[in-house]
Design an enzyme around this catalytic site. Structure first.
Site, short mmCIF file in Angstrom:
data_model
loop_
_atom_site.label_atom_id
_atom_site.label_comp_id
_atom_site.label_asym_id
_atom_site.label_seq_id
_atom_site.Cartn_x
_atom_site.Cartn_y
_atom_site.Cartn_z
N HIS A 1 -3.55 -4.02 3.35
CA HIS A 1 -4.50 -3.28 4.20
C HIS A 1 -3.94 -2.92 5.57
O HIS A 1 -4.19 -1.81 6.05
CB HIS A 1 -5.82 -4.03 4.37
N HIS B 1 -7.22 -7.80 0.12
CA HIS B 1 -7.18 -6.63 0.99
C HIS B 1 -8.06 -6.92 2.21
O HIS B 1 -9.28 -6.84 2.14
CB HIS B 1 -7.71 -5.42 0.22
N ASP C 1 0.80 -1.22 0.00
CA ASP C 1 0.00 0.00 0.00
C ASP C 1 0.84 1.28 0.00
O ASP C 1 1.53 1.58 0.97
CB ASP C 1 -0.89 0.04 1.24
N HIS D 1 -10.56 1.85 0.41
CA HIS D 1 -10.57 3.29 0.13
C HIS D 1 -10.68 3.59 -1.37
O HIS D 1 -10.33 4.69 -1.81
CB HIS D 1 -9.30 3.94 0.69
N GLU E 1 -4.31 2.18 -3.10
CA GLU E 1 -5.57 2.69 -2.56
C GLU E 1 -5.39 3.81 -1.54
O GLU E 1 -6.37 4.47 -1.19
CB GLU E 1 -6.38 1.54 -1.95
N ASN E 2 -4.17 4.04 -1.07
CA ASN E 2 -3.91 5.14 -0.13
C ASN E 2 -2.99 6.19 -0.73
O ASN E 2 -2.40 7.00 0.00
CB ASN E 2 -3.27 4.62 1.16
#
Length: 272
Positions: A178, A153, A8, A68, A39-40
């Site tokens: 995650h 995730h 991530d 997210h 996703e971040n």
């Protein structure tokens, strides 16, 4: 095939680590496939189209998401024109985008990338086992795909391990994302699938899971929010997992943790 999965990417610090480090790894390790969880990537929450392109330009072949996925609302629209951006396959039917993609690697091979999201301690989306099973059967390893990478995730280690064994023998790599903390259980399962419970994050580890420490620590002490979470902006560590597959089967032959940057003990594969 030589595969690198990058955990991530959190905020600008994480993106900088990818941009600065990934091109050299692709060259020096002669990587065939790079998958990045993004996703971040946008301020710690979600992804934008410009950041998606930035990660592709750095060398990512596919970018996976997670809980997210839609924090940046533009993602609901641009994902339809972003064929290498992959959201969890077990999101409800009708959700924009795709949960799996067959991508052509820089060496002309075919890699199926699947993204799933857990249900334990998470929002209970559709059954990830059934959805992932469908994707694996639709594009079998060694027949329609030269490699298969599953990014699961999830919050619970038990659920991630269950997915690993469920996919064993049908995927080249199953890796969890995650929690933003790298695990040390990377191994090859009995059926030939490389597995790691969590790849960790690519971000500033002088933080609380990538966020500047003040606000999350304060919430634990006070019991209520006093401001927004902001990503920590110190030097990031690139974390992930490296896999070399058997060209005849697509299954894993070698696996190693990857950690490049400050604070965490450095780890790189010794087989490349």
């Amino acid at each position: 095939m030589r595969i690198l999965f990058v955990g991530d990417v959190v905020g600008r610090s994480g993106r900088t680590a990818v941009i600065d480090t990934l091109p050299g790894l692709i060259r020096d390790w002669r990587l065939d496939l790079v998958v990045v969880n993004g996703e971040n990537a946008a301020g710690g929450f979600g992804i934008t189209e410009s950041i998606y392109q930035e990660l592709l330009d750095a060398g990512a072949d596919a970018i996976t998401l997670g809980n997210h996925s839609w924090d940046q609302r533009e993602a609901l629209v641009f994902i339809e024109r972003a064929p290498r951006l992959i959201r969890p396959a077990n999101f409800p039917q009708g959700t924009p985008g795709r949960g799996a993609a067959l991508v052509e690697t820089r060496t002309g091979k075919r890699a199926l990338v699947i993204n799933g999201i857990g249900r334990v301690f998470m929002q209970p989306f559709d059954d990830p086992f059934g959805v992932i099973d469908r994707e694996l059967n639709a594009c079998p390893l060694g027949q329609a795909a030269d490699a298969v990478v599953v990014d699961f995730h999830g919050e619970a280690t038990s659920e991630k391990q269950a997915i690993g064994y469920f996919c064993d023998g049908r995927a080249s790599l199953v890796v969890g994302t995650h929690t933003h903390v790298p695990t040390s259980d990377h191994r090859i399962l009995s059926g030939g699938t490389a597995y790691m419970t969590d790849a960790g994050m690519t971000g500033d580890y002088h933080s609380i899971i990538g966020m500047d420490r003040e606000e999350p620590l304060g919430r634990f002490l006070r019991g209520y929010p006093a401001g927004r979470f902001e990503p920590a902006d110190g030097a990031a560590t690139l974390s992930g997992v490296a896999v070399e597959t058997d060209d005849a089967t697509g299954l894993a032959a070698k696996v190693a943790a990857v950690r490049i940057g400050p604070l965490l003990e450095r780890a790189v594969p010794d087989f490349w």
